[in-house]
Design an enzyme around this catalytic site. Structure first.
Site, PDB file in Angstrom:
ATOM      1  N   TYR A  64       0.673  -1.082   0.355  1.00 36.63           N
ATOM      2  CA  TYR A  64       0.061   0.083  -0.356  1.00 36.63           C
ATOM      3  C   TYR A  64       0.760   1.479  -0.469  1.00 36.63           C
ATOM      4  O   TYR A  64       0.949   2.571  -1.203  1.00 36.63           O
ATOM      5  CB  TYR A  64      -0.994  -0.255   1.065  1.00 36.63           C
ATOM      6  CG  TYR A  64      -1.762   1.001   1.644  1.00 36.63           C
ATOM      7  CD1 TYR A  64      -1.541   2.169   2.230  1.00 36.63           C
ATOM      8  CD2 TYR A  64      -3.001   1.410   0.652  1.00 36.63           C
ATOM      9  CE1 TYR A  64      -2.306   3.241   2.530  1.00 36.63           C
ATOM     10  CE2 TYR A  64      -3.763   2.337   0.734  1.00 36.63           C
ATOM     11  CZ  TYR A  64      -3.541   3.560   1.590  1.00 36.63           C
ATOM     12  OH  TYR A  64      -4.370   4.423   1.677  1.00 36.63           O
ATOM     13  N   ASP A  65       2.077   1.465   0.780  1.00 36.70           N
ATOM     14  CA  ASP A  65       2.817   2.232   0.469  1.00 36.70           C
ATOM     15  C   ASP A  65       3.757   3.209  -0.303  1.00 36.70           C
ATOM     16  O   ASP A  65       3.645   3.573  -0.673  1.00 36.70           O
ATOM     17  CB  ASP A  65       3.755   1.947   1.960  1.00 36.70           C
ATOM     18  CG  ASP A  65       3.101   2.437   3.746  1.00 36.70           C
ATOM     19  OD1 ASP A  65       2.542   2.579   3.907  1.00 36.70           O
ATOM     20  OD2 ASP A  65       4.483   1.751   4.079  1.00 36.70           O
ATOM     21  N   SER A 109      -3.500  11.822   9.572  1.00 38.29           N
ATOM     22  CA  SER A 109      -2.445  10.637   9.507  1.00 38.29           C
ATOM     23  C   SER A 109      -1.344  11.615   9.513  1.00 38.29           C
ATOM     24  O   SER A 109      -0.921  12.372   9.244  1.00 38.29           O
ATOM     25  CB  SER A 109      -2.283   9.825   8.112  1.00 38.29           C
ATOM     26  OG  SER A 109      -2.493  10.696   7.311  1.00 38.29           O
ATOM     27  N   GLU A 138       8.016   8.719  20.092  1.00 36.62           N
ATOM     28  CA  GLU A 138       7.157   7.048  20.999  1.00 36.62           C
ATOM     29  C   GLU A 138       6.630   6.622  20.371  1.00 36.62           C
ATOM     30  O   GLU A 138       6.810   6.227  19.033  1.00 36.62           O
ATOM     31  CB  GLU A 138       5.548   8.020  21.489  1.00 36.62           C
ATOM     32  CG  GLU A 138       5.212   8.447  20.246  1.00 36.62           C
ATOM     33  CD  GLU A 138       4.046   9.787  20.868  1.00 36.62           C
ATOM     34  OE1 GLU A 138       3.619   9.967  21.779  1.00 36.62           O
ATOM     35  OE2 GLU A 138       3.107   9.764  19.765  1.00 36.62           O
ATOM     36  N   LYS A 140       5.057   3.890  17.729  1.00 34.33           N
ATOM     37  CA  LYS A 140       4.085   3.956  16.540  1.00 34.33           C
ATOM     38  C   LYS A 140       2.959   3.156  16.491  1.00 34.33           C
ATOM     39  O   LYS A 140       3.580   1.414  16.257  1.00 34.33           O
ATOM     40  CB  LYS A 140       4.345   4.007  15.052  1.00 34.33           C
ATOM     41  CG  LYS A 140       3.273   3.802  14.316  1.00 34.33           C
ATOM     42  CD  LYS A 140       3.838   5.069  12.521  1.00 34.33           C
ATOM     43  CE  LYS A 140       3.042   5.196  12.040  1.00 34.33           C
ATOM     44  NZ  LYS A 140       1.964   3.528  11.315  1.00 34.33           N
ATOM     45  N   ARG A 161     -11.409   7.486  14.485  1.00 33.44           N
ATOM     46  CA  ARG A 161     -10.464   8.580  13.555  1.00 33.44           C
ATOM     47  C   ARG A 161     -11.963   8.555  12.390  1.00 33.44           C
ATOM     48  O   ARG A 161     -12.045   9.644  11.460  1.00 33.44           O
ATOM     49  CB  ARG A 161      -9.596   7.518  12.894  1.00 33.44           C
ATOM     50  CG  ARG A 161      -8.746   9.290  12.387  1.00 33.44           C
ATOM     51  CD  ARG A 161      -6.880   8.899  12.360  1.00 33.44           C
ATOM     52  NE  ARG A 161      -7.179   8.304  10.675  1.00 33.44           N
ATOM     53  CZ  ARG A 161      -5.993   7.759  10.176  1.00 33.44           C
ATOM     54  NH1 ARG A 161      -4.768   8.050  11.064  1.00 33.44           N
ATOM     55  NH2 ARG A 161      -5.760   6.578   9.453  1.00 33.44           N
ATOM     56  N   CYS A 427     -10.460 -33.669  22.703  1.00 40.20           N
ATOM     57  CA  CYS A 427     -10.485 -32.428  21.813  1.00 40.20           C
ATOM     58  C   CYS A 427     -10.749 -31.018  22.984  1.00 40.20           C
ATOM     59  O   CYS A 427     -11.646 -31.583  23.674  1.00 40.20           O
ATOM     60  CB  CYS A 427     -11.732 -32.849  21.212  1.00 40.20           C
ATOM     61  SG  CYS A 427     -12.783 -32.163  20.374  1.00 40.20           S
ATOM     62  N   CYS A 430     -14.987 -30.769  22.825  1.00 40.53           N
ATOM     63  CA  CYS A 430     -15.975 -31.563  22.899  1.00 40.53           C
ATOM     64  C   CYS A 430     -16.092 -32.051  24.479  1.00 40.53           C
ATOM     65  O   CYS A 430     -15.831 -33.090  25.127  1.00 40.53           O
ATOM     66  CB  CYS A 430     -16.438 -31.969  22.059  1.00 40.53           C
ATOM     67  SG  CYS A 430     -16.229 -33.563  21.147  1.00 40.53           S
ATOM     68  N   CYS A 449     -19.404 -33.318  18.619  1.00 40.14           N
ATOM     69  CA  CYS A 449     -18.611 -32.189  18.954  1.00 40.14           C
ATOM     70  C   CYS A 449     -19.436 -31.524  18.624  1.00 40.14           C
ATOM     71  O   CYS A 449     -19.391 -30.991  16.797  1.00 40.14           O
ATOM     72  CB  CYS A 449     -17.527 -32.574  18.768  1.00 40.14           C
ATOM     73  SG  CYS A 449     -15.634 -31.863  18.495  1.00 40.14           S
TER      74      CYS A 449
END
Length: 695
Positions: A64-65, A109, A138, A140, A161, A427, A430, A449
């Site tokens: 995406y970036d 953003s 800080e 992210k 947001r 399991c 069950c 089950c």
């Protein structure tokens, strides 16, 4: 091109598995640039919608970036910016079910990069415009950013947001989060709007995913998706059950503002607002870069996901002087981490129970990028595979994807545990005994089950079964949890009022499902055989069995008393015949099938065969009006054609009904296979003398 519908054109090359190796800008004409910009804008809007609204991204962050950076570069180079471009606004839009609320102040953003040179360029610009500054650094956080508004010390509203200007009012949900104070403490401002990041701790995320897997539900892809999906739940009691936390990290608006960001953060704990203990104030950009490098080293030790650090100008007057763009504040910059690639620790191992009872160990991973896709779970296949690879919780492993689809643990890169993981004796769903059959493990609970029950009902109603629309995973789980379905046969006992009393079921959806169930009481034999979920008996094998035996009673009789006869059927060998025999001789399965047959009468298969379609190969996708996909496949096979499940160069026609799968369409186009709709399919049959109405 613009995004005028809810989803983007699937032909857009930047939508799925997008290429990120772009041609140099100088090699493009303006017309070529305009075309690429249009495609990128459309794709990015769709990625934003899937990320912010659907919480179901289809590309990794780095892909995406790359698309976003390319769009920015094209717009700048060719002076083609536009007010509606994704580069001018934050992605996202309100979803149905919540009121839309305007933010007190814009929630923009943060400009970002993974390159130190870009971070230094940010610092150069800051010092040119406002002089020397201190920075607050800080983590992210990779969660859900929200606005929290306090009036006279009381929480008035909490808002997602959204698009940066307005978002969804999720106050009722936020009130269930323990670290969100309902009332501030100490000497707080009369009015305070703060920004916080809601997240799910990593250990809690893994535990929650483990529970989902053991219940037969799909796990969340990563903690952010789990958080976003939770905070948008319409039922606050669901939110209260899930382990969400919040860090508060910025003041959006207040009646009394502090002079610096560090002063604000120091006041937060006095007011009862939780802050992160990794925040540091530094004197210059070199110290900020060093902070980022140190956070990268401890990233895996933190109990929350971070994908970089945020570097903020400390002085508030300097912030105001720096201003903002349409998309981001100019006083802050995110220095991102490189994506984790293929190697990651195993946080936990869960046991998944399939509809046939097969028990599969699943590794729950720290989310990792594998071929551009974020992966948080991987198959460990079976106990023998685990022993051979000596895999256990805590080990660092290499993850690969089989056929670029199914993630699996390929090898242990760093051994941090003693010995290998061993399956439990019982399991987890069950508590029935788990038994071994060679390398494979099975839960002996059968349809008693819950995990197998839900999956059996879901499969019975699926496209490969009786194709009951409106009965997917979510609705099956709801009906089972409400106590309305304790077996497949209970489907035929459902009353209209049973459904309308449940949340989300209106008159139309109720009537549609009741009609679908009623219409399934006399199913074609192949569809019914496939719907039972007999191991290794899918639609193709079911058609062969129906053609050989003609009636359900004959198939069942052969399975119980003459399994060798089964082996003579195409698609059925010794192993499959043994599975069919075991299914029908199981007492639990026999009772379940008898209960279904009290409501259902499978049709006999008595189709006159011919050679009108000999030599042709068909693939079907989507639902066809007037016939099931199984009936269509049976029709073409009865007249000499082949019906296969995937498109290849040997396919003659892809028949497309309603709600088709995109993969088969893509494969057909790649192999130059003709695509026909339901009407064209019937015309093709008629031209060759086949009348499906008479089959």
């Amino acid at each position: 091109m613009s995004l005028t519908h809810e989803t983007a054109d699937e032909d857009n090359p930047y939508l799925r598995n997008p290429p990120t190796d772009f041609a140099p800008l100088e090699d493009l004409s303006e017309d070529e640039a305009r075309e690429q910009i249009a495609l990128l804008r459309e794709a990015i809007r769709e990625h934003d919608r899937r990320y912010y609204v659907e919480n179901d991204p289809i590309v990794a962050d780095r892909a995406y970036d790359a698309l976003f950076t390319r769009l920015q570069a094209l717009e700048d180079e060719f002076d083609l910016s536009h007010p509606d471009s994704p580069t001018r606004s934050v992605g996202g839009e309100p979803i149905e079910g919540f009121d839309t609320v305007e933010h007190v102040a814009p929630m923009l953003s943060i400009d970002n990069s993974g390159d130190a040179a870009d971070v230094r360029e940010f610092d150069d610009r800051v010092r040119r415009e406002v002089g020397e500054v201190d920075y607050v650094c800080e983590p992210k956080f990779d969660g859900v950013s929200m606005e929290f508004v306090y009036e006279d010390g009381r929480l008035e509203r909490a808002v997602t947001r959204g698009d940066g200007r307005e978002g969804d009012d999720v106050t009722r949900n936020a009130r269930t989060i323990g670290s969100v104070p309902q009332r501030l403490h100490g000497d707080y401002p009369d009015f305070l709007a703060v920004r916080g990041e809601v997240y799910m701790p990593k250990d809690a995320f893994q535990a929650h995913n483990r529970e989902r897997i053991e219940r037969g539900e799909d796990p969340f892809a990563n903690p952010r998706n789990a958080t976003a999906g939770t905070i948008r739940q319409l039922d606050p009691s669901v939110v209260a059950e899930r382990p969400l936390e919040v860090f508060f990290f910025d003041v959006l608006e207040a009646t009394d503002l502090e002079d610096s960001h560090r002063d604000e953060l120091e006041r937060f704990p006095d007011w009862g607002l939780r802050v992160n203990d990794r925040v540091e104030v530094v004197k210059d950009i070199d110290e900020a870069i060093d902070y980022r490098d140190r956070m990268l080293e401890v990233r895996d030790d933190l109990n929350y996901e971070i994908d970089g650090v945020v570097i903020k100008v400390d002085d508030r007057d300097a912030r105001e002087e720096l201003g903002r763009t349409a998309r981001h504040d100019r006083y802050a910059y995110a220095y991102k981490f490189p994506a984790r690639a293929e190697v990651t620790p195993i946080a936990d191992i869960a046991v998944q129970v399939g509809r046939t009872g097969r028990v599969t160990p699943v590794a729950l991973l720290e989310p990792v990028d594998v071929g551009g896709v974020t992966v948080s779970r991987a198959s460990l296949h079976n106990p023998e595979e685990i022993e051979a690879k000596n895999v256990n919780v805590g080990d660092t492993v290499r993850v690969q994807r089989a056929g670029d689809v199914i993630p699996y643990v390929a090898e242990v890169v760093e051994k941090s545990s003693e010995g290998h993981y061993e399956l439990p004796d019982h399991c987890p769903v069950c508590d029935s005994a788990i038994e071994r059959d060679g390398p494979i493990a099975f839960c002996t609970g059968g349809l008693a089950c819950d995990a197998q029950l839900r999956r059996s009902i879901q499969y019975y109603a699926s496209d490969d079964g009786l194709d009951l629309e409106g009965l997917g995973e979510k609705s099956v789980r709801q009906l089972v949890d409400a106590g309305l379905l304790e077996s497949v046969a209970d489907l035929y006992e459902l009353e209209r009022e049973d459904l309308t009393d449940l949340e989300g079921w209106g008159e139309t959806s109720t009537e549609n499902l009741v009609e679908e169930i009623e219409a399934s009481r006399e199913p074609p034999l192949p569809d019914f055989l496939s719907a039972l979920g007999i191991p290794h008996v899918g639609p193709t094998t079911a058609r062969e069995l129906a053609r050989e035996f003609g009636t359900f009673e004959a198939v069942r009789e052969a399975a119980v008393t003459d399994p060798e006869h089964l082996e003579t059927v195409d698609d059925v060998g010794e192993t499959v015949a043994a599975q069919i025999h075991e299914f029908f001789t199981s007492e639990a399965n026999a009772e379940a099938v008898d209960a279904i047959l009290e409501h259902v009468s499978p049709q006999e298969t008595d189709v006159e065969t011919g050679d009108e379609l000999e030599g042709l190969t068909f693939v079907f996708t989507g639902s066809l009006e007037g016939m099931t996909r199984g009936e269509a496949q049976e029709t073409v096979e009865a007249h000499g054609a082949n019906a296969t499940s995937s498109v290849s160069g040997n396919t003659d026609y892809l028949v497309v009904g309603e709600n088709p799968g995109q993969t088969k369409r893509d494969d057909a186009e790649a192999n130059d296979v003709p695509i026909v709709d339901a009407d064209e399919f019937r015309e093709l049959l008629a031209e060759r003398g086949v009348d499906p109405a008479r089959e």
